[in-house]
Design a protein around this motif. Structure first.
Motif, short mmCIF file in Angstrom:
data_model
loop_
_atom_site.label_atom_id
_atom_site.label_comp_id
_atom_site.label_asym_id
_atom_site.label_seq_id
_atom_site.Cartn_x
_atom_site.Cartn_y
_atom_site.Cartn_z
N TYR A 14 0.83 -1.21 0.00
CA TYR A 14 0.00 0.00 0.00
C TYR A 14 0.86 1.26 0.00
CZ TYR A 14 -4.72 -1.93 0.53
OH TYR A 14 -5.92 -2.55 0.31
N TRP A 19 -1.29 4.36 -1.20
CA TRP A 19 -2.64 4.07 -0.73
C TRP A 19 -2.70 4.09 0.80
CZ3 TRP A 19 -3.58 -1.02 -3.91
CH2 TRP A 19 -3.65 -0.72 -5.26
N TYR A 22 -4.19 7.17 3.19
CA TYR A 22 -5.60 7.52 3.40
C TYR A 22 -5.99 7.30 4.85
CZ TYR A 22 -5.82 7.52 -1.67
OH TYR A 22 -5.59 7.77 -2.99
N TYR A 30 -13.76 2.26 1.85
CA TYR A 30 -13.28 1.11 1.10
C TYR A 30 -13.81 -0.19 1.71
CZ TYR A 30 -10.02 4.17 -1.35
OH TYR A 30 -9.47 5.16 -2.11
#
Length: 105
Positions: A14, A19, A22, A30
């Motif tokens: 990630y 990612w 976040y 998500y």
């Protein structure tokens, strides 16, 4: 690979894709999306889908899809654990302890 090894691998994966940054609040969206996909996978197995845009899947493909969606949810939970500095292995005992306390034998 065990849960701890996968969590480390996942966090690195990630982070490489930007990612991980976040917030948990965004990450919750998500998780909600993945929960919907899990719902669709279970529906396909249990009662089917009668939608003209969906192709018919074999039982094996349906099970593979279910496994994929469960894995996606697990990954989101592992990211939450990382964000809040919680060892995911502790979740197993926390769950068991809560249920034993709530439903003593």
């Amino acid at each position: 690979m065990n849960l701890t090894e996968h969590e480390k691998w996942l966090i690195n994966f990630y982070k490489q894709r930007n990612w991980y940054q976040y917030s948990p609040f965004i990450r919750l969206n998500y998780l909600s999306e993945e929960t919907g996909e899990l719902s669709r996978a279970i529906r396909a197995i249990e009662i089917g889908r009668d939608h003209p845009g969906d192709k018919q899947l074999s039982s094996i493909k349906k099970r593979d899809n279910l496994q994929e969606e469960l894995a996606d949810i697990l990954d989101q939970l592992l990211i939450f654990c990382s964000k809040y500095n919680i060892d995911p292995n502790c979740l197993l005992s926390a769950s068991e302890n809560k249920l034993k306390k709530r439903f003593p034998e």
